[in-house]
Write a protein that holds these residues in place. Structure first.
Motif, short mmCIF file in Angstrom:
data_model
loop_
_atom_site.label_atom_id
_atom_site.label_comp_id
_atom_site.label_asym_id
_atom_site.label_seq_id
_atom_site.Cartn_x
_atom_site.Cartn_y
_atom_site.Cartn_z
N TYR A 16 0.58 -1.03 -0.03
CA TYR A 16 -0.51 -0.03 0.02
C TYR A 16 1.26 1.24 -0.83
O TYR A 16 1.04 2.40 -0.71
CB TYR A 16 -1.07 -0.38 0.99
N GLN A 17 2.14 0.97 0.93
CA GLN A 17 3.05 2.76 0.54
C GLN A 17 3.39 3.25 -0.85
O GLN A 17 2.75 4.08 -0.61
CB GLN A 17 4.06 2.34 1.91
N GLU A 18 4.01 1.71 -1.57
CA GLU A 18 4.10 1.84 -2.57
C GLU A 18 3.31 2.68 -3.30
O GLU A 18 3.56 3.07 -4.83
CB GLU A 18 5.57 1.07 -3.01
N GLN B 152 -5.03 5.17 1.64
CA GLN B 152 -4.52 5.71 3.28
C GLN B 152 -5.95 5.07 3.38
O GLN B 152 -5.44 4.28 5.12
CB GLN B 152 -4.27 7.20 3.59
N GLU C 17 -1.71 3.99 11.41
CA GLU C 17 -2.15 4.15 10.10
C GLU C 17 -3.52 5.16 10.33
O GLU C 17 -3.36 6.61 9.67
CB GLU C 17 -2.85 3.34 9.45
#
Length: 434
Positions: A316-318, A333, A352
């Protein structure tokens, strides 16, 4: 008594990913490699060799250098052109190859021999290529035995190259056809057929530059078929049918993650070059692969293997880093935080949600998620914070919000633990100027 609260909805949106697989009607890639042959017959890649490409049907020239692997690439040359490729390097004799076409599936591989490092002019390159072509096409009865042996060896190599080119051409057609047919089936929601078509293309040539796009779209087909199977399973009243559907869904979610992950890895390894169009195509294909992997992880983590939380966070971060759309970035997010909560990773989920609340303190759903994540940790030291965020959600959310009654139920449980929400202090009134 603390209960686990997971409020999420499995939503499917079928997405048809674009790809750079099918070549432009006017431009095509040309690529190749340069190696230096030693006396013992071994060949080593030549770094920083000069590659000059001259178009022979009309006057035009292109220039580049080989990379650390001895490879070079032009992302977009006229498809209809005929070219002569001239290569030179320090300590080597120059070499040429004539009648070359710009084809992504045909590598122009040149082997140099030791020499003085001379670089051919454009005129010399044309003359050398013409001479080589004439020599290869003639058969002199007065040639020596050595010359005949060299000619026979050259003919053998040319036959092997022709055979390999034919194989590559066939693979290119199979992959293009599979991509088009698979996309049509995916758009029609015929996921079994789409997966079958993509698999046909994947089996044709594992090294083809279009493989990542096939893998990306296969991931989408697997994920959406998995959603259908999962929904059918939870709605079934037959225990055997329910088990079969849910197991099938888990298999699809797992395969979807594997397919998208492989696509991401392959795209990251592909050479890009300095061409702007090639860089744009690479960025686009990587974006779709990252998006497919993140979406597959959203289902895989809570439904299949909750221990892969760290992998899911990276995925997810990438994707979030690659997402240019602010609204989609914000949704991703929230999806990441909710996915972690759904999979039981309460601490990671709280971290998060805290990031989101810091940016959007009055977002009802972010406050709800953070309150539930803190409560789900089971750490009583965090119950006061949980109550505060849940109360803020109740105060901010409309009465029609589907989780408002559930949040009130959690607050009631916290009250039974002697935890009541703290009142948010009112903003002090602005002082009047004297």
């Amino acid at each position: 008594m603390r209960r686990s609260y997971v409020f999420s909805l499995l939503v499917l949106t079928a997405v048809l990913f674009s790809s750079a697989l099918v070549a432009s009607a006017q431009l095509e890639q040309m690529r190749g490699s340069v190696k230096l042959a030693a006396a013992d017959g071994t060949q080593t890649p030549v770094v920083n060799a000069t590659v000059d490409v001259y178009r022979t049907d009309i006057k035009s020239a292109y220039h580049t250098k080989t990379d650390k692997k001895g490879e070079w690439i032009f992302a977009g040359l006229p498809f209809v052109g005929t070219y002569t490729v001239a290569v030179s390097a320090p300590g080597a004799s120059p070499a040429t190859k004539a009648n070359v076409k710009a084809r992504a599936d045909q590598s122009v591989d040149i082997v140099l021999t030791p020499g003085d490092g001379k670089k051919l002019t454009e005129a010399e390159a044309y003359a050398a290529a013409k001479s080589d072509t004439s020599a290869n096409n003639s058969s002199s009865s007065g040639s020596s035995a050595e010359d005949k042996a060299k000619a026979a060896e050259m003919a053998k190599k040319n036959a092997e190259i022709a055979k390999e080119n034919e194989k590559t051409s066939n693979a290119n057609k199979v992959i293009n056809d599979a991509f088009i047919s698979g996309n049509k089936a995916l758009q029609a929601k015929n996921y079994d057929e789409a997966i079958k078509q993509y698999d046909t293309g994947l089996a044709a040539d594992p090294d083809h530059p279009g493989i990542p796009s096939l893998l990306t779209n296969k991931s989408v087909a697997l994920r959406t078929r998995g959603v259908d199977r999962y929904n059918a399973g939870i709605q079934s009243k037959d225990d055997a049918a329910k088990t079969a559907s849910l197991n099938g869904a888990k298999e699809d979610f797992t395969a979807a993650v594997e397919s998208a992950t492989k696509a991401v890895d392959l795209i990251k390894k592909q050479p890009v070059g300095a061409d702007a169009e090639a860089q744009k195509s690479h960025t686009t294909n990587l974006y779709f692969a990252l998006s497919a992997r993140a979406e597959a992880m959203r289902l895989f983590l809570p439904k299949v293997d909750p221990t892969k939380a760290d992998d899911a966070v990276i995925a997810y971060q990438e994707y979030i880093a690659a997402e240019p759309d602010a609204a989609k970035k914000s949704k991703a997010q929230m999806d990441l935080a909710q996915m972690l909560l759904d999979s039981g990773a309460a601490d990671k989920s709280a971290a998060e949600f805290e990031k989101i609340v810091a940016e959007r303190p009055d977002d009802p759903d972010a406050n709800l998620g953070l309150g539930l994540a803190l409560f789900s940790t089971g750490d009583k030291a965090k119950y006061q914070e949980a109550a505060n965020y849940l109360q803020k959600f109740v105060d901010k959310a409309p009465d029609t919000h589907k989780f408002k009654n559930d949040a009130k139920a959690v607050l009631a449980e916290l009250k039974a633990e002697s935890v009541t929400p703290e009142k948010t202090p009112n903003k002090p009134p602005a002082k009047k100027r004297p």
